[in-house]
Design a protein around this motif. Structure first.
Motif, PDB file in Angstrom:
ATOM      1  N   THR A  61     -28.816  18.275 -65.002  1.00  0.00           N
ATOM      2  CA  THR A  61     -30.127  17.762 -64.586  1.00  0.00           C
ATOM      3  C   THR A  61     -31.240  18.620 -65.165  1.00  0.00           C
ATOM      4  O   THR A  61     -32.244  18.103 -65.662  1.00  0.00           O
ATOM      5  N   GLU A  62     -31.068  19.925 -65.122  1.00  0.00           N
ATOM      6  CA  GLU A  62     -32.069  20.852 -65.674  1.00  0.00           C
ATOM      7  C   GLU A  62     -32.193  20.678 -67.189  1.00  0.00           C
ATOM      8  O   GLU A  62     -33.294  20.676 -67.736  1.00  0.00           O
ATOM      9  N   MET A  63     -31.062  20.538 -67.882  1.00  0.00           N
ATOM     10  CA  MET A  63     -31.090  20.345 -69.329  1.00  0.00           C
ATOM     11  C   MET A  63     -31.846  19.065 -69.692  1.00  0.00           C
ATOM     12  O   MET A  63     -32.710  19.068 -70.570  1.00  0.00           O
ATOM     13  N   ARG A  65     -34.070  17.504 -67.986  1.00  0.00           N
ATOM     14  CA  ARG A  65     -35.488  17.700 -67.668  1.00  0.00           C
ATOM     15  C   ARG A  65     -36.161  18.545 -68.757  1.00  0.00           C
ATOM     16  O   ARG A  65     -37.261  18.231 -69.203  1.00  0.00           O
ATOM     17  N   ASN A  66     -35.502  19.611 -69.201  1.00  0.00           N
ATOM     18  CA  ASN A  66     -36.083  20.519 -70.195  1.00  0.00           C
ATOM     19  C   ASN A  66     -36.290  19.867 -71.559  1.00  0.00           C
ATOM     20  O   ASN A  66     -37.190  20.271 -72.299  1.00  0.00           O
ATOM     21  N   ILE A  67     -35.462  18.903 -71.896  1.00  0.00           N
ATOM     22  CA  ILE A  67     -35.630  18.237 -73.191  1.00  0.00           C
ATOM     23  C   ILE A  67     -36.387  16.916 -73.061  1.00  0.00           C
ATOM     24  O   ILE A  67     -36.454  16.134 -74.008  1.00  0.00           O
ATOM     25  N   ASN A  68     -36.956  16.688 -71.878  1.00  0.00           N
ATOM     26  CA  ASN A  68     -37.735  15.468 -71.620  1.00  0.00           C
ATOM     27  C   ASN A  68     -36.967  14.216 -72.004  1.00  0.00           C
ATOM     28  O   ASN A  68     -37.451  13.376 -72.765  1.00  0.00           O
TER      29      ASN A  68
END
Length: 129
Positions: A61-63, A65-68
């Motif tokens: 989920t974080e990945m 989010r970080n790469i939009n």
């Protein structure tokens, strides 16, 4: 979160998972909190799955989010033994399904969608109580 409300509903949670467990090729199906705690009575494998699925889903989920790249809906891991499908339910729970290699993934996705909807209705009152 009110874990007492969850404990009282263990049999209801099992009922939500029954349609998934009836699918040919499904080996195990559990509900876990996002802090890695299993919901209901489970075996040693279920404890390991609960603990690690929260970490894996959180990292993915974080990945995303970080790469939009939108919002992660479900995680499907394919191994030489089968598949692991993890889907978040609300902000605090996930359903994890372990399958054989030849399972009907379309049937899993359809049934999992219904299970998530049913589980959300059960968890939200407990989380607010």
């Amino acid at each position: 979160m009110n874990y007492n409300g969850i404990e009282k509903q263990n049999s209801n949670f099992k009922d939500v998972l029954k349609p998934l467990m009836r699918i040919s090729g499904v080996k195990n199906c559990i509900i876990a909190t996002m802090d890695g705690m299993p919901v209901g009575e489970i075996d040693q494998e279920g404890m390991i799955i609960s603990a690690t699925s929260a970490a894996v889903l959180g990292a993915i989920t974080e990945m995303v989010r970080n790469i939009n790249f939108g919002i992660a809906e479900k995680l499907i891991v394919e191994t030489d033994f089968g598949k692991i499908i993890i889907e978040e339910v609300g902000n605090n729970h996930a359903i994890v399904v372990l399958t054989d290699d030849n399972v009907n993934i379309g049937m899993i996705r359809l049934t999992l969608k219904k299970a998530v909807k049913n589980l959300q209705g059960m968890i939200q009152p407990a989380a607010n109580g």
